[in-house]
Design a protein around this motif. Sequence first.
Motif, PDB file in Angstrom:
ATOM      1  N   GLY A 153     -15.407 -28.914   2.325  1.00 47.40           N
ATOM      2  CA  GLY A 153     -15.992 -28.553   3.615  1.00 47.40           C
ATOM      3  C   GLY A 153     -14.898 -27.935   4.489  1.00 47.40           C
ATOM      4  O   GLY A 153     -13.813 -27.584   4.009  1.00 47.40           O
ATOM      5  N   THR A 187     -20.535 -26.773  11.621  1.00 42.52           N
ATOM      6  CA  THR A 187     -21.835 -27.010  12.259  1.00 42.52           C
ATOM      7  C   THR A 187     -21.793 -26.340  13.633  1.00 42.52           C
ATOM      8  O   THR A 187     -20.720 -25.950  14.116  1.00 42.52           O
ATOM      9  CB  THR A 187     -22.075 -28.507  12.458  1.00 42.52           C
ATOM     10  N   ASP A 335     -22.150 -31.953  -5.026  1.00 38.13           N
ATOM     11  CA  ASP A 335     -23.209 -31.755  -4.025  1.00 38.13           C
ATOM     12  C   ASP A 335     -22.820 -30.713  -2.979  1.00 38.13           C
ATOM     13  O   ASP A 335     -23.688 -30.122  -2.338  1.00 38.13           O
ATOM     14  CB  ASP A 335     -23.530 -33.077  -3.309  1.00 38.13           C
ATOM     15  N   PHE A 336     -21.521 -30.503  -2.811  1.00 42.94           N
ATOM     16  CA  PHE A 336     -21.088 -29.508  -1.821  1.00 42.94           C
ATOM     17  C   PHE A 336     -21.697 -28.140  -2.091  1.00 42.94           C
ATOM     18  O   PHE A 336     -21.890 -27.340  -1.174  1.00 42.94           O
ATOM     19  CB  PHE A 336     -19.550 -29.416  -1.781  1.00 42.94           C
ATOM     20  N   HIS A 339     -24.651 -27.749  -0.115  1.00 39.78           N
ATOM     21  CA  HIS A 339     -24.406 -27.732   1.328  1.00 39.78           C
ATOM     22  C   HIS A 339     -23.791 -26.424   1.792  1.00 39.78           C
ATOM     23  O   HIS A 339     -23.906 -26.056   2.961  1.00 39.78           O
ATOM     24  CB  HIS A 339     -23.499 -28.901   1.737  1.00 39.78           C
ATOM     25  N   HIS A 340     -23.081 -25.744   0.909  1.00 40.83           N
ATOM     26  CA  HIS A 340     -22.508 -24.451   1.285  1.00 40.83           C
ATOM     27  C   HIS A 340     -23.622 -23.468   1.614  1.00 40.83           C
ATOM     28  O   HIS A 340     -24.772 -23.640   1.193  1.00 40.83           O
ATOM     29  CB  HIS A 340     -21.659 -23.898   0.129  1.00 40.83           C
ATOM     30  N   ARG A 341     -23.266 -22.417   2.338  1.00 42.97           N
ATOM     31  CA  ARG A 341     -24.259 -21.410   2.712  1.00 42.97           C
ATOM     32  C   ARG A 341     -23.714 -19.995   2.493  1.00 42.97           C
ATOM     33  O   ARG A 341     -22.502 -19.771   2.594  1.00 42.97           O
ATOM     34  CB  ARG A 341     -24.622 -21.543   4.198  1.00 42.97           C
TER      35      ARG A 341
END
Length: 393
Positions: A153, A187, A335-336, A339-341
């Motif tokens: 992250g 965020t 799992d990252f 979550h990445h975009r």
Amino acid sequence: MFERLTEQPVDKIMLTAQAFRADPRPGKVDLGVGVYKDATGLTPVMRAVKLAEQQLWQAETTKVYTALAGEPAFADAMIALVLGDAVPRAAVAAVGTPGGTGAVRGALELIKMANPDARIFVSDPSWPNHAAMIAYMGLTRVDYRYFDATTRGVDMGGLLTDLAQAGPGDVVLLHGCCHNPTGANPTLAEWGAIIDAVLATGALPLVDLAYQGFGDGLEADAAATRMIAARAPECLIAASCSKNFGIYRERTGILMGVSHQGGTALAQGVMTALNRMNFSFPPDHGARLVTMILTTPDLRAMWETELEEVRQSMLGLRVQLAEELRQRTNSDRFDFLAHHRGMFSRLGTTPEVVQRLRDEHAIYMISDSRMNIAGLNTATVPVLAQAILSVGV
Ligand code: LMR
């Protein structure tokens, strides 16, 4: 004369593209250069673009020069797309540029004119061409920490500490959304803290917005840029239409300069003069298509629908890959990826392991382990998952 030249390094994205093209293996998988590909491996011309081209072909009566700053209607449409109503239109100077790269280049030239000693703070890592252009322009680059190699992250602590080193006259380059190459993004609350930190230093934010619509949606992806434009006394924004309109080779981008302290007219004049000295008139074809699409309701609806399909397909592949790896490892350590975009995720492995993926599995990613998620399809996701584990990531 030519013998005095020194060879220029080819950046790792272009090197990967060359190596992929040269590989004769039939099942090879290209997760290199950042272009969107559909499930069949095609980079399609978007439906709205095709239709706009048809209409343009019928309506266009001349190819005479456009304005040095590009068509005003393009600037208006793009400013509305990127900035919404975050700032008054009169606070924004804008020129059309050859792609987002042209806009970043124009921004750096303007910065150099204003302050040749400006230090450009760049995320570590960043798109390799950022560093290349900064060095070529003779400007100073300072890297700021960005990626947390453990969580995959954003390293907010490192980032805020490093940005505090900037000062008035410096520039902080920020990826507006869909960070390239990591895929890790702050965020909105973290963006607030980043903007506070940058503004406290007196440095100028320069936003590179190359993937609006590829992350969380057209509006969400513009939120950080809008916050910066509304809050910073001045900022520069380089926006690209290559990816979200799928018009890569048309070279369509825009450089915006926002000022809340009366500098807009001067910035407009300088940005226009820079266009004149660099290439005179910006490319018009792609800009015209974008303008038609953004200002014609049915074309716009068609474009937004297809862009959303593109975004959802990348998200679906992310979720599928994370799920495959979760099942195979019985853990959540990948799992990252979900979550990445945006188009990219940094897998977080060494160049040696990336090379093994290439040699042993014909899977091509950038040496820093950046993967273009759009290069996958539902059939190649399990192949990648298996390969990732077999090389010991
Ligand atoms: C990428 O990062 O792969 C794209 O932005 C294409 C490029 O020009 O490098």
